[in-house]
Design a protein around this motif. Structure first.
Motif, PDB file in Angstrom:
ATOM      1  N   ASP A  96      -8.785  -1.866 -11.075  1.00 20.01           N
ATOM      2  CA  ASP A  96      -8.478  -2.712 -12.227  1.00 20.01           C
ATOM      3  C   ASP A  96      -7.385  -2.125 -13.109  1.00 20.01           C
ATOM      4  N   ASP A  97      -7.408  -0.811 -13.316  1.00 21.50           N
ATOM      5  CA  ASP A  97      -6.383  -0.168 -14.149  1.00 21.50           C
ATOM      6  C   ASP A  97      -4.997  -0.296 -13.525  1.00 21.50           C
ATOM      7  N   GLU A  98      -4.908  -0.131 -12.212  1.00 25.22           N
ATOM      8  CA  GLU A  98      -3.618  -0.256 -11.534  1.00 25.22           C
ATOM      9  C   GLU A  98      -3.110  -1.696 -11.596  1.00 25.22           C
ATOM     10  N   ILE A  99      -4.009  -2.658 -11.479  1.00 26.61           N
ATOM     11  CA  ILE A  99      -3.622  -4.065 -11.578  1.00 26.61           C
ATOM     12  C   ILE A  99      -3.128  -4.371 -12.983  1.00 26.61           C
ATOM     13  N   THR A 100      -3.841  -3.907 -14.002  1.00 23.90           N
ATOM     14  CA  THR A 100      -3.416  -4.108 -15.389  1.00 23.90           C
ATOM     15  C   THR A 100      -2.053  -3.474 -15.611  1.00 23.90           C
ATOM     16  N   LYS A 101      -1.863  -2.275 -15.132  1.00 29.77           N
ATOM     17  CA  LYS A 101      -0.575  -1.585 -15.270  1.00 29.77           C
ATOM     18  C   LYS A 101       0.516  -2.387 -14.554  1.00 29.77           C
ATOM     19  N   GLY A 102       0.186  -2.946 -13.395  1.00 25.76           N
ATOM     20  CA  GLY A 102       1.158  -3.756 -12.657  1.00 25.76           C
ATOM     21  C   GLY A 102       1.623  -4.958 -13.442  1.00 25.76           C
ATOM     22  N   TYR A 103       0.723  -5.599 -14.163  1.00 28.35           N
ATOM     23  CA  TYR A 103       1.103  -6.727 -15.010  1.00 28.35           C
ATOM     24  C   TYR A 103       1.922  -6.261 -16.216  1.00 28.35           C
ATOM     25  N   GLU A 104       1.492  -5.180 -16.822  1.00 30.73           N
ATOM     26  CA  GLU A 104       2.200  -4.674 -18.015  1.00 30.73           C
ATOM     27  C   GLU A 104       3.623  -4.234 -17.676  1.00 30.73           C
ATOM     28  N   LEU A 105       3.789  -3.601 -16.544  1.00 32.89           N
ATOM     29  CA  LEU A 105       5.120  -3.158 -16.139  1.00 32.89           C
ATOM     30  C   LEU A 105       6.045  -4.335 -15.844  1.00 32.89           C
ATOM     31  N   LYS A 113       0.842  -1.210   0.000  1.00 31.68           N
ATOM     32  CA  LYS A 113       0.000   0.000   0.000  1.00 31.68           C
ATOM     33  C   LYS A 113       0.871   1.252   0.000  1.00 31.68           C
ATOM     34  N   THR A 114       1.948   1.231   0.772  1.00 29.65           N
ATOM     35  CA  THR A 114       2.855   2.374   0.871  1.00 29.65           C
ATOM     36  C   THR A 114       3.556   2.627  -0.460  1.00 29.65           C
ATOM     37  N   LEU A 115       4.004   1.559  -1.124  1.00 28.95           N
ATOM     38  CA  LEU A 115       4.633   1.717  -2.442  1.00 28.95           C
ATOM     39  C   LEU A 115       3.660   2.363  -3.414  1.00 28.95           C
ATOM     40  N   LEU A 116       2.426   1.864  -3.440  1.00 31.73           N
ATOM     41  CA  LEU A 116       1.408   2.396  -4.340  1.00 31.73           C
ATOM     42  C   LEU A 116       1.129   3.870  -4.044  1.00 31.73           C
ATOM     43  N   ALA A 117       0.958   4.193  -2.791  1.00 31.53           N
ATOM     44  CA  ALA A 117       0.628   5.564  -2.384  1.00 31.53           C
ATOM     45  C   ALA A 117       1.754   6.544  -2.702  1.00 31.53           C
ATOM     46  N   ASN A 118       2.989   6.055  -2.741  1.00 26.83           N
ATOM     47  CA  ASN A 118       4.136   6.934  -2.972  1.00 26.83           C
ATOM     48  C   ASN A 118       4.665   6.882  -4.399  1.00 26.83           C
ATOM     49  N   GLY A 119       3.941   6.215  -5.284  1.00 23.57           N
ATOM     50  CA  GLY A 119       4.324   6.202  -6.688  1.00 23.57           C
ATOM     51  C   GLY A 119       5.598   5.436  -7.002  1.00 23.57           C
ATOM     52  N   VAL A 120       5.953   4.476  -6.160  1.00 28.81           N
ATOM     53  CA  VAL A 120       7.136   3.654  -6.423  1.00 28.81           C
ATOM     54  C   VAL A 120       6.760   2.640  -7.507  1.00 28.81           C
ATOM     55  N   PRO A 121       7.551   2.540  -8.578  1.00 27.65           N
ATOM     56  CA  PRO A 121       7.192   1.642  -9.674  1.00 27.65           C
ATOM     57  C   PRO A 121       7.337   0.169  -9.295  1.00 27.65           C
ATOM     58  N   PHE A 122       6.234  -0.570  -9.466  1.00 21.15           N
ATOM     59  CA  PHE A 122       6.297  -2.004  -9.206  1.00 21.15           C
ATOM     60  C   PHE A 122       5.308  -2.731 -10.097  1.00 21.15           C
ATOM     61  N   GLY A 123       5.601  -3.987 -10.337  1.00 17.15           N
ATOM     62  CA  GLY A 123       4.726  -4.854 -11.103  1.00 17.15           C
ATOM     63  C   GLY A 123       4.218  -5.970 -10.224  1.00 17.15           C
ATOM     64  N   LEU A 124       3.048  -6.499 -10.567  1.00 12.62           N
ATOM     65  CA  LEU A 124       2.479  -7.615  -9.815  1.00 12.62           C
ATOM     66  C   LEU A 124       3.031  -8.931 -10.338  1.00 12.62           C
ATOM     67  N   ASN A 125       3.255  -9.844  -9.437  1.00 13.00           N
ATOM     68  CA  ASN A 125       3.804 -11.139  -9.768  1.00 13.00           C
ATOM     69  C   ASN A 125       3.254 -12.142  -8.760  1.00 13.00           C
ATOM     70  N   GLU A 126       3.290 -13.407  -9.095  1.00  8.02           N
ATOM     71  CA  GLU A 126       2.997 -14.434  -8.108  1.00  8.02           C
ATOM     72  C   GLU A 126       4.305 -15.149  -7.833  1.00  8.02           C
ATOM     73  N   ASP A 127       4.662 -15.265  -6.568  1.00  9.69           N
ATOM     74  CA  ASP A 127       5.943 -15.883  -6.224  1.00  9.69           C
ATOM     75  C   ASP A 127       5.939 -17.380  -6.488  1.00  9.69           C
ATOM     76  N   ASP A 128       4.986 -18.075  -5.949  1.00 10.06           N
ATOM     77  CA  ASP A 128       4.906 -19.527  -6.144  1.00 10.06           C
ATOM     78  C   ASP A 128       3.498 -19.975  -5.772  1.00 10.06           C
ATOM     79  N   PRO A 129       2.708 -20.394  -6.767  1.00  6.65           N
ATOM     80  CA  PRO A 129       1.320 -20.776  -6.483  1.00  6.65           C
ATOM     81  C   PRO A 129       1.158 -22.203  -5.949  1.00  6.65           C
ATOM     82  N   SER A 130       2.266 -22.855  -5.607  1.00  5.50           N
ATOM     83  CA  SER A 130       2.150 -24.237  -5.139  1.00  5.50           C
ATOM     84  C   SER A 130       1.476 -24.301  -3.772  1.00  5.50           C
TER      85      SER A 130
END
Length: 108
Positions: free
Chosen positions: A97-106, A32-49
């Protein structure tokens, strides 16, 4: 801390974030802090096992939004932790949804 976030932004460092892991490690507020402060990050899944709680992309998205939804059904652990967060009025990351899409694209 703020100095570190400013340094990350100034140097153009890109971070990968897994909301499922952050939830499991009780660090979801850091996302939440990264998002609020405009730190660039992408969404990922570490390990779905199942060994790591079984949180796949649908689960990561549910946590990234509001910590509720169909995606949590794949992981009883994530569902329980989200229930606890909602009980204390913290919820998920709050991404739309837009932020999630952007997270995947980044992350590509």
């Amino acid at each position: 801390d703020e100095k570190t976030m400013e340094l990350i932004k100034a140097k153009g460092v890109f971070l990968e974030v897994c909301s499922g892991t952050a939830l499991a490690e009780r660090n979801l507020d850091a996302v939440k802090t990264l998002l609020a402060n405009g730190v660039p990050f992408g969404l990922n899944e570490d390990d779905p096992s199942p060994y790591f709680g079984g949180c796949d992309y649908s689960c990561v998205e549910a946590i990234s939004r509001s910590c509720k939804g169909e995606g949590l059904r794949v992981s009883k652990e994530a569902e329980a932790m989200c229930l606890m967060r909602r009980a204390i009025f913290k919820g998920g990351v709050g991404m739309d949804d837009d932020e999630i899409t952007k997270g995947y694209e980044l992350n590509r």
